[in-house]
Each structure stands twice: as structure tokens, then as C-alpha cells.
Write a protein that holds these residues in place. Structure first.
Motif, PDB file in Angstrom:
ATOM      1  N   ARG A 180       0.826  -1.207   0.000  1.00 38.53           N
ATOM      2  CA  ARG A 180       0.000   0.000   0.000  1.00 38.53           C
ATOM      3  C   ARG A 180       0.862   1.260   0.000  1.00 38.53           C
ATOM      4  N   GLU A 181       1.954   1.232   0.771  1.00 33.69           N
ATOM      5  CA  GLU A 181       2.822   2.412   0.808  1.00 33.69           C
ATOM      6  C   GLU A 181       3.340   2.768  -0.583  1.00 33.69           C
ATOM      7  N   MET A 182       3.678   1.766  -1.361  1.00 37.25           N
ATOM      8  CA  MET A 182       4.181   2.020  -2.706  1.00 37.25           C
ATOM      9  C   MET A 182       3.111   2.646  -3.585  1.00 37.25           C
ATOM     10  N   ARG A 183       1.877   2.203  -3.432  1.00 38.11           N
ATOM     11  CA  ARG A 183       0.790   2.770  -4.228  1.00 38.11           C
ATOM     12  C   ARG A 183       0.546   4.226  -3.877  1.00 38.11           C
ATOM     13  N   ASP A 184       1.002   4.657  -2.697  1.00 42.90           N
ATOM     14  CA  ASP A 184       0.829   6.038  -2.266  1.00 42.90           C
ATOM     15  C   ASP A 184       2.056   6.908  -2.549  1.00 42.90           C
ATOM     16  N   TRP A 185       3.045   6.376  -3.257  1.00 41.50           N
ATOM     17  CA  TRP A 185       4.209   7.182  -3.618  1.00 41.50           C
ATOM     18  C   TRP A 185       3.776   8.382  -4.463  1.00 41.50           C
ATOM     19  N   PRO A 186       4.598   9.455  -4.506  1.00 35.94           N
ATOM     20  CA  PRO A 186       4.273  10.597  -5.368  1.00 35.94           C
ATOM     21  C   PRO A 186       4.007  10.148  -6.800  1.00 35.94           C
ATOM     22  N   HIS A 187       3.056  10.778  -7.454  1.00 30.78           N
ATOM     23  CA  HIS A 187       2.602  10.275  -8.752  1.00 30.78           C
ATOM     24  C   HIS A 187       3.625  10.469  -9.855  1.00 30.78           C
ATOM     25  N   ASN A 188       4.633  11.334  -9.680  1.00 29.64           N
ATOM     26  CA  ASN A 188       5.611  11.563 -10.742  1.00 29.64           C
ATOM     27  C   ASN A 188       7.029  11.311 -10.259  1.00 29.64           C
ATOM     28  N   ALA A 189       7.191  10.492  -9.231  1.00 29.69           N
ATOM     29  CA  ALA A 189       8.533  10.176  -8.727  1.00 29.69           C
ATOM     30  C   ALA A 189       8.567   8.751  -8.183  1.00 29.69           C
ATOM     31  N   GLY A 190       7.800   7.872  -8.823  1.00 33.71           N
ATOM     32  CA  GLY A 190       7.630   6.521  -8.323  1.00 33.71           C
ATOM     33  C   GLY A 190       8.645   5.526  -8.848  1.00 33.71           C
ATOM     34  N   PRO A 191       8.197   4.311  -9.219  1.00 35.14           N
ATOM     35  CA  PRO A 191       9.116   3.218  -9.549  1.00 35.14           C
ATOM     36  C   PRO A 191       9.915   3.474 -10.826  1.00 35.14           C
ATOM     37  N   GLU A 192      11.134   3.919 -10.651  1.00 32.39           N
ATOM     38  CA  GLU A 192      12.019   4.241 -11.776  1.00 32.39           C
ATOM     39  C   GLU A 192      13.048   3.147 -12.031  1.00 32.39           C
ATOM     40  N   ALA A 193      13.237   2.226 -11.090  1.00 34.79           N
ATOM     41  CA  ALA A 193      14.263   1.204 -11.207  1.00 34.79           C
ATOM     42  C   ALA A 193      13.685  -0.131 -10.794  1.00 34.79           C
TER      43      ALA A 193
END
Length: 344
Positions: A180-193
């Protein structure tokens, strides 16, 4: 596109009667509108340092070769994640408009010489809807092992899985459960790697994902997760001097290479790679490590976002970087190669 069961990508796009031949993609013919053959123009980069053309050593890396790639196809560009076959002969990149880009790689004694059989195709969700038509269009990372591709999607902070064994690049993606925490990451700074941990890792076979910049502040650490089946383990990665994490790759010994960039158009551009100790990867860890490569405005870089590893025939490790041109005429799509002889 044909991915063998050993995870190698063979390209051989052919047009037949307005549709791609079944021999190219497997199964029934696919409408040509889904897959676009390209004929990109490629300019070789004979040097990396603009001031000293003879310089090849940059930190612990040695410049091998590079290409600037251009194509008039409107969806070409925006490449934010990169994969190369173990021998480097094939590559696949993902774009932040939700497309695949694949090609065979040609080289000579001086390194990269060009790309052949280049195509682009839309990524499809489970309902065969192109991701570019959905909220999940912003694909920023890719990793492939045994014909299974995993991608990281920014804005929705999602992970998708594609089985490329049979359907190749027309495979339908499926979402993986994420914390859930990952789904709440900032919308334009999320999973890049994103990468698959090797057997030498404390979590062999797990999916490891790192966010670009999860917390505010130029040096605030960012967050990562180890997705190990139903178990999800959180860890942090230190950030320094305003650099954001844009991709990652595992070395054979389990250490992690992270690609970082600092990009302020017309003001400041930088790229660097840090090596993080893989043995420290665990719940609650704060990973940090030395810079092994750094480049700036004096070198031939752009908005470097993709990192991949392969080995040459004589066993030398090569790091490949690709840039995201943001579909801007002020930027370039660059494919760069560096030797890393100090990897072991």
C-alpha cells in the motif's frame, strides 16, 4: 518478435499482406497497426568528452562506444528503461508513452555500429488495451528474465508482468500485488528502477524496485521494496546532491548498480552510477555506496534513464545507458556503452 525459451530476443519483422508475418510474432498474424517497423538514423559518437577527445576513462568505467538515434516515427523516444541480452546482441527499451522498442544490435571492432530490425509496439494490458490509452502509460523501468518482463509504471506506481514466451511483444500484461505504501508514492517520482535479484542476493529471484524520489529534499533518501512472493520488504537508498535514481542492475555477486541523473534543462545536466553492497539488502536497510562513474555537461550525455548489463565474447562487462529525450527537439536519444573491468 521472438523470445527463445532461454530468454534471448530474436528480431525479424516482416510485412505480409498488411499484417506482420506470423513467423515474426508467433501464432496468428497481428495487425500491422500494432507493430511499427522503424528505419532509424544512427550517428556514431567517436568520443565521450567534448574537451578531450582522447579521454576514455571516467571514474571506474571506460568509454567503449555510443550512438545518437533518431527516427521520424512520432512515438519514437522517451526511453526510460533498458534491457540487453546477455551477449548484447539484442535490446529492448520501454517508453514513458507505454511502448516497447526492440532491435538487433550490430557492432564492429570499435563497438556499437548500428541497430537492425528495429520496431516499436504498444504495451497491452490484460484487456489488450494499449497502456498509452490508459492511466498506466508512464512506463519507466523494465527487467527481463527467462522471457518474463516486469515493468515499473510511474504515476500509478504499479508493477506489471508480461510473459513474452508465446505472444512476444503483443503479450497482455497483468498487475502484481504491491505494498500500500508504494501505491501512495508521489505520482511523478515513483518506480524508476526495477531488477530481479540474482542467486547471490539475500533474496534470490525477488523483484526489487526503487522509487525515483519518494521524500522531499535534495538529499532525502528514497524508498525501495523487495517483492519476494507475498512478502514485501521495505528499505531505503541514500541520495546525494540532488541526484534522482533512474534505473538499477545487479552484478553477479549481488551488488547493485544504480543509475542517477540530475537534469534541469538548459541549466544543469549530470549522470552518475553508484555501487551499493548487495549484502546489505534487507528490511530496514539504508543502502549507500561509492560513485563509480560521473559525467556532466562536458560529456556526451542527456537525460540518462536506462541501465543494462551484458558481456562481450571475451567476457568483459559492458554497461549500457539510454537517454529519455522527453520527445523534445532540444534533447537526444543516446545509447552509450562503457566497460566496467573492476566489477568483480
Amino acid at each position: 518478435m521472438r523470445f527463445s525459451r532461454r530468454g534471448t530476443l530474436r528480431l525479424g519483422v516482416r510485412l505480409a499482406g498488411g499484417a506482420l508475418a506470423a513467423t515474426a510474432l508467433g501464432g496468428s498474424a497481428v495487425p500491422a497497426s500494432l507493430v511499427m517497423p522503424l528505419s532509424p538514423r544512427m550517428d556514431r559518437l567517436p568520443f565521450f568528452d567534448a574537451h578531450d577527445h582522447s579521454r576514455t576513462r571516467f571514474g571506474e568505467l571506460t568509454f567503449r562506444s555510443g550512438l545518437e538515434i533518431n527516427d521520424p516515427y512520432p512515438r519514437f523516444g522517451g526511453f526510460s528503461g533498458l534491457w540487453r541480452a546477455r551477449d548484447g546482441a539484442r535490446l529492448l527499451a520501454v517508453s514513458d508513452r507505454g511502448d516497447w522498442f526492440a532491435a538487433d544490435v550490430t557492432e564492429d571492432k570499435n563497438g556499437l555500429s548500428g541497430l537492425t530490425g528495429a520496431i516499436m509496439a504498444p504495451m497491452l494490458d490484460f484487456h489488450r488495451t494499449p497502456l498509452g490509452r490508459t492511466e498506466n502509460y508512464d512506463v519507466e523501468a523494465v527487467t527481463i528474465k527467462d522471457d518474463i518482463a516486469h515493468i515499473g509504471i510511474e504515476r500509478t506506481n504499479a508493477i506489471m508482468r508480461f510473459d513474452l514466451t508465446e505472444q512476444r511483444l503483443t503479450a497482455r500484461g497483468e498487475f502484481l500485488p504491491t505494498p500500500r505504501e508504494m501505491r501512495d508514492w508521489p505520482h511523478n517520482a515513483g518506480p524508476e528502477a526495477i531488477a530481479i535479484a540474482p542467486d547471490s542476493s539475500p533474496y534470490p529471484g525477488a523483484i526489487v524496485v526503487i522509487g525515483e524520489r519518494i521524500r522531499r529534499g535534495e538529499s532525502a533518501p528514497t524508498r525501495g521494496f523487495i517483492l519476494d512472493g507475498e512478502a514485501h520488504h521495505a528499505f531505503d537508498v541514500a541520495r546525494h546532491e540532488g541526484f534522482d535514481i533512474t534505473d538499477m542492475a545487479f552484478l553477479d555477486n549481488g551488488d547493485v548498480l544504480v543509475l542517477e541523473r540530475r537534469y534541469r534543462i538548459l541549466r544543469d545536466v549530470g549522470a552518475r552510477i553508484r555501487r551499493l553492497p548487495g549484502g546489505d539488502l534487507r528490511t530496514g536497510a539504508v543502502l549507500d555506496g561509492p560513485v563509480i562513474f560521473e559525467a556532466g555537461a562536458g560529456q556526451q550525455i542527456d537525460n540518462m534513464e536506462g541501465l543494462a548489463l551484458h558481456r562481450t565474447r571475451d567476457g568483459r562487462l559492458v554497461l549500457s545507458l539510454i537517454s529519455d529525450d522527453n520527445f523534445s527537439i532540444l534533447q537526444r536519444t543516446l545509447l552509450l556503452e562503457f566497460y566496467y573491468d573492476d566489477a568483480d
